[in-house]
Design a protein around this motif. Structure first.
Motif, PDB file in Angstrom:
ATOM      1  N   THR A 230      -0.418 -47.519  29.702  1.00  0.00           N
ATOM      2  CA  THR A 230      -0.352 -48.144  31.015  1.00  0.00           C
ATOM      3  C   THR A 230      -0.357 -49.657  30.907  1.00  0.00           C
ATOM      4  O   THR A 230       0.435 -50.349  31.557  1.00  0.00           O
ATOM      5  CB  THR A 230      -1.545 -47.689  31.880  1.00  0.00           C
ATOM      6  N   MET A 231      -1.225 -50.200  30.071  1.00  0.00           N
ATOM      7  CA  MET A 231      -1.312 -51.653  29.943  1.00  0.00           C
ATOM      8  C   MET A 231      -0.045 -52.232  29.332  1.00  0.00           C
ATOM      9  O   MET A 231       0.442 -53.290  29.755  1.00  0.00           O
ATOM     10  CB  MET A 231      -2.554 -52.034  29.143  1.00  0.00           C
ATOM     11  N   LEU A 232       0.510 -51.565  28.332  1.00  0.00           N
ATOM     12  CA  LEU A 232       1.762 -52.036  27.737  1.00  0.00           C
ATOM     13  C   LEU A 232       2.905 -51.968  28.745  1.00  0.00           C
ATOM     14  O   LEU A 232       3.751 -52.862  28.819  1.00  0.00           O
ATOM     15  CB  LEU A 232       2.100 -51.218  26.495  1.00  0.00           C
ATOM     16  N   HIS A 233       2.948 -50.882  29.530  1.00  0.00           N
ATOM     17  CA  HIS A 233       3.975 -50.716  30.553  1.00  0.00           C
ATOM     18  C   HIS A 233       3.910 -51.868  31.559  1.00  0.00           C
ATOM     19  O   HIS A 233       4.927 -52.505  31.881  1.00  0.00           O
ATOM     20  CB  HIS A 233       3.779 -49.375  31.258  1.00  0.00           C
ATOM     21  N   ASN A 234       2.715 -52.149  32.069  1.00  0.00           N
ATOM     22  CA  ASN A 234       2.557 -53.199  33.064  1.00  0.00           C
ATOM     23  C   ASN A 234       2.829 -54.577  32.476  1.00  0.00           C
ATOM     24  O   ASN A 234       3.373 -55.458  33.143  1.00  0.00           O
ATOM     25  CB  ASN A 234       1.148 -53.140  33.654  1.00  0.00           C
ATOM     26  N   MET A 235       2.462 -54.783  31.217  1.00  0.00           N
ATOM     27  CA  MET A 235       2.731 -56.048  30.554  1.00  0.00           C
ATOM     28  C   MET A 235       4.230 -56.315  30.491  1.00  0.00           C
ATOM     29  O   MET A 235       4.700 -57.423  30.775  1.00  0.00           O
ATOM     30  CB  MET A 235       2.142 -56.050  29.146  1.00  0.00           C
ATOM     31  N   ARG A 236       5.004 -55.290  30.132  1.00  0.00           N
ATOM     32  CA  ARG A 236       6.457 -55.461  30.013  1.00  0.00           C
ATOM     33  C   ARG A 236       7.098 -55.750  31.360  1.00  0.00           C
ATOM     34  O   ARG A 236       8.055 -56.532  31.456  1.00  0.00           O
ATOM     35  CB  ARG A 236       7.067 -54.218  29.374  1.00  0.00           C
ATOM     36  N   ILE A 237       6.591 -55.131  32.435  1.00  0.00           N
ATOM     37  CA  ILE A 237       7.124 -55.397  33.767  1.00  0.00           C
ATOM     38  C   ILE A 237       6.846 -56.843  34.167  1.00  0.00           C
ATOM     39  O   ILE A 237       7.734 -57.556  34.654  1.00  0.00           O
ATOM     40  CB  ILE A 237       6.519 -54.427  34.798  1.00  0.00           C
ATOM     41  N   LEU A 238       5.624 -57.298  33.962  1.00  0.00           N
ATOM     42  CA  LEU A 238       5.285 -58.675  34.299  1.00  0.00           C
ATOM     43  C   LEU A 238       6.120 -59.658  33.490  1.00  0.00           C
ATOM     44  O   LEU A 238       6.618 -60.660  34.013  1.00  0.00           O
ATOM     45  CB  LEU A 238       3.797 -58.929  34.042  1.00  0.00           C
ATOM     46  N   GLU A 239       6.299 -59.376  32.204  1.00  0.00           N
ATOM     47  CA  GLU A 239       7.086 -60.248  31.347  1.00  0.00           C
ATOM     48  C   GLU A 239       8.521 -60.335  31.852  1.00  0.00           C
ATOM     49  O   GLU A 239       9.122 -61.420  31.905  1.00  0.00           O
ATOM     50  CB  GLU A 239       7.051 -59.737  29.919  1.00  0.00           C
ATOM     51  N   ALA A 240       9.094 -59.188  32.243  1.00  0.00           N
ATOM     52  CA  ALA A 240      10.470 -59.168  32.741  1.00  0.00           C
ATOM     53  C   ALA A 240      10.588 -59.924  34.060  1.00  0.00           C
ATOM     54  O   ALA A 240      11.583 -60.634  34.295  1.00  0.00           O
ATOM     55  CB  ALA A 240      10.937 -57.727  32.917  1.00  0.00           C
ATOM     56  N   ARG A 241       9.577 -59.793  34.930  1.00  0.00           N
ATOM     57  CA  ARG A 241       9.634 -60.486  36.223  1.00  0.00           C
ATOM     58  C   ARG A 241       9.559 -62.002  36.043  1.00  0.00           C
ATOM     59  O   ARG A 241      10.276 -62.748  36.694  1.00  0.00           O
ATOM     60  CB  ARG A 241       8.493 -60.012  37.128  1.00  0.00           C
ATOM     61  N   PHE A 242       8.684 -62.470  35.173  1.00  0.00           N
ATOM     62  CA  PHE A 242       8.611 -63.907  34.931  1.00  0.00           C
ATOM     63  C   PHE A 242       9.899 -64.414  34.296  1.00  0.00           C
ATOM     64  O   PHE A 242      10.366 -65.509  34.596  1.00  0.00           O
ATOM     65  CB  PHE A 242       7.410 -64.242  34.049  1.00  0.00           C
ATOM     66  N   ALA A 243      10.494 -63.617  33.419  1.00  0.00           N
ATOM     67  CA  ALA A 243      11.737 -64.021  32.757  1.00  0.00           C
ATOM     68  C   ALA A 243      12.905 -64.083  33.738  1.00  0.00           C
ATOM     69  O   ALA A 243      13.888 -64.800  33.505  1.00  0.00           O
ATOM     70  CB  ALA A 243      12.064 -63.055  31.626  1.00  0.00           C
ATOM     71  N   SER A 244      12.824 -63.346  34.841  1.00  0.00           N
ATOM     72  CA  SER A 244      13.916 -63.307  35.806  1.00  0.00           C
ATOM     73  C   SER A 244      13.818 -64.393  36.882  1.00  0.00           C
ATOM     74  O   SER A 244      14.695 -64.479  37.750  1.00  0.00           O
ATOM     75  CB  SER A 244      13.968 -61.932  36.491  1.00  0.00           C
ATOM     76  N   LEU A 245      12.762 -65.209  36.848  1.00  0.00           N
ATOM     77  CA  LEU A 245      12.629 -66.269  37.838  1.00  0.00           C
ATOM     78  C   LEU A 245      13.786 -67.268  37.714  1.00  0.00           C
ATOM     79  O   LEU A 245      14.284 -67.510  36.632  1.00  0.00           O
ATOM     80  CB  LEU A 245      11.300 -66.986  37.652  1.00  0.00           C
ATOM     81  N   PRO A 246      14.209 -67.883  38.837  1.00  0.00           N
ATOM     82  CA  PRO A 246      15.293 -68.875  38.780  1.00  0.00           C
ATOM     83  C   PRO A 246      14.973 -70.032  37.819  1.00  0.00           C
ATOM     84  O   PRO A 246      15.870 -70.560  37.191  1.00  0.00           O
ATOM     85  CB  PRO A 246      15.393 -69.370  40.233  1.00  0.00           C
ATOM     86  N   LEU A 247      13.707 -70.409  37.775  1.00  0.00           N
ATOM     87  CA  LEU A 247      13.300 -71.455  36.833  1.00  0.00           C
ATOM     88  C   LEU A 247      13.186 -70.847  35.450  1.00  0.00           C
ATOM     89  O   LEU A 247      12.411 -69.927  35.206  1.00  0.00           O
ATOM     90  CB  LEU A 247      11.937 -72.018  37.243  1.00  0.00           C
ATOM     91  N   ARG A 248      13.998 -71.331  34.519  1.00  0.00           N
ATOM     92  CA  ARG A 248      13.930 -70.829  33.150  1.00  0.00           C
ATOM     93  C   ARG A 248      12.675 -71.395  32.486  1.00  0.00           C
ATOM     94  O   ARG A 248      12.563 -72.592  32.241  1.00  0.00           O
ATOM     95  CB  ARG A 248      15.181 -71.245  32.362  1.00  0.00           C
ATOM     96  N   LEU A 249      11.732 -70.516  32.229  1.00  0.00           N
ATOM     97  CA  LEU A 249      10.453 -70.950  31.691  1.00  0.00           C
ATOM     98  C   LEU A 249      10.574 -71.241  30.194  1.00  0.00           C
ATOM     99  O   LEU A 249      10.925 -70.367  29.402  1.00  0.00           O
ATOM    100  CB  LEU A 249       9.382 -69.870  31.908  1.00  0.00           C
ATOM    101  N   PRO A 250      10.252 -72.459  29.786  1.00  0.00           N
ATOM    102  CA  PRO A 250      10.258 -72.730  28.355  1.00  0.00           C
ATOM    103  C   PRO A 250       9.047 -72.068  27.699  1.00  0.00           C
ATOM    104  O   PRO A 250       8.038 -71.827  28.374  1.00  0.00           O
ATOM    105  CB  PRO A 250      10.133 -74.260  28.315  1.00  0.00           C
ATOM    106  N   PRO A 251       9.102 -71.763  26.433  1.00  0.00           N
ATOM    107  CA  PRO A 251       7.951 -71.191  25.761  1.00  0.00           C
ATOM    108  C   PRO A 251       6.816 -72.211  25.700  1.00  0.00           C
ATOM    109  O   PRO A 251       7.047 -73.421  25.739  1.00  0.00           O
ATOM    110  CB  PRO A 251       8.463 -70.869  24.358  1.00  0.00           C
ATOM    111  N   CYS A 252       5.602 -71.711  25.659  1.00  0.00           N
ATOM    112  CA  CYS A 252       4.438 -72.596  25.543  1.00  0.00           C
ATOM    113  C   CYS A 252       4.294 -73.020  24.098  1.00  0.00           C
ATOM    114  O   CYS A 252       3.928 -72.228  23.243  1.00  0.00           O
ATOM    115  CB  CYS A 252       3.174 -71.870  26.009  1.00  0.00           C
ATOM    116  N   ARG A 253       4.601 -74.275  23.799  1.00  0.00           N
ATOM    117  CA  ARG A 253       4.527 -74.790  22.436  1.00  0.00           C
ATOM    118  C   ARG A 253       3.866 -76.160  22.425  1.00  0.00           C
ATOM    119  O   ARG A 253       3.957 -76.889  23.366  1.00  0.00           O
ATOM    120  CB  ARG A 253       5.944 -74.899  21.824  1.00  0.00           C
TER     121      ARG A 253
END
Length: 292
Positions: A269-292
């Protein structure tokens, strides 16, 4: 079966393909900070000056805005637990990049599975609620699988926990970290749970963090200015409940006399929800740069 208060039982984790596993190792290394397990690594002059990683928080959208100061945050997998507890509607998820000054702290108890004193780049994690942070609470100690005899040393049932002055001082100066084992299980009363500590999978962990307000760097400050040890970087991204409608909560609770005493969330369940959240953030109009 795990004897009450006995040794931990682990099972191999085979839930991720090799590509995802390598990606996870990179993310985990950034979130965990430098390895201070060896004594010779305590020379601060040999440590990198800082490291940057991503942090997530989830709050009720009735709050006007969110921030990290005097609050707890988590990595992406760690925030999947909060998502399960609170559900997906009427909530705001925030993704931050945080830069932390590397330190070489000693006598840290929340960095190790057995609760023994260790060296760490992070302070002891503290439990924060409503802007007030306190010595790690019993339920949070159980989700980290801390041994019962270690909990007994600092916590009393129905009273709370008392950390050393040194621990609280370090937590008020440096970002704290608590590694979370999966599947996630949180108990309010481990003393009466014969199966505590429950078994966990090996191979990866989630992280929770605590952020002391007094040591956050201002916008024009560099790490170390006036003793500041962490800073928030731009940009910040947000998701609202309506953006995440296909979350599978998968929450299991144990109730005793109309009181929730245990909350469980499976690794799947936690892995499933993590992947959904990751995909939603990746789909935002603002292209998020990696945290470096």
């Amino acid at each position: 079966t795990v004897p009450h208060g006995g040794p931990h039982k682990t099972v191999p984790c085979q839930l991720m393909d090799s590509r995802l596993e390598e990606e996870w190792k990179v993310r985990w290394k950034a979130a965990s900070g430098p390895d201070l397990s060896e004594k010779h690594q305590l020379d601060e002059s040999k440590l990198p000056k800082s490291h940057t990683f991503e942090v997530y928080r989830m709050v009720d959208t009735t709050q006007i805005y969110d921030f990290l100061d005097q609050h707890n945050g988590a990595d992406l997998l760690g925030t999947a637990w909060h998502l399960i507890i609170r559900g997906s509607q009427n909530n705001l998820w925030s993704r931050y990049c945080v830069t932390v000054a590397d330190a070489a702290l000693d006598d840290i108890t929340t960095n190790s599975l057995n609760g023994s004193l260790s060296h760490s780049a992070f302070a002891d994690y503290v439990s924060c609620d409503g802007g007030h942070c306190r010595c790690l609470l019993v339920p949070d100690r159980t989700i980290a699988r801390m041994p019962l005899h270690k909990i007994d040393k600092v916590c009393k049932r129905g009273v709370g926990c008392k950390c050393s002055n040194k621990s609280l001082e370090q937590s008020a100066q440096y970002v704290g970290r608590l590694p979370i084992k999966l599947p996630a299980r949180r108990s309010k009363d481990p003393w009466h749970n014969k199966e505590y500590p429950p078994p966990f999978v090996t191979g990866f962990e989630a992280n929770w963090y605590s952020f002391p307000a007094a040591s956050r760097c201002g916008h024009n400050q560099r790490l170390g200015d006036n003793g500041c040890t962490w800073r928030r970087e731009a940009p910040i991204a947000h998701l609202f409940g309506d953006d995440v409608t296909d979350i599978f909560q998968g929450l299991n609770t144990v109730i005793d006399k109309d009181r929730v005493v245990e909350v469980n969330a499976s690794t799947d369940t936690m892995l499933h929800n993590m992947r959904i959240l990751e995909a939603r953030f990746a789909s935002l109009p603002l292209r998020l740069p990696p945290c470096r």
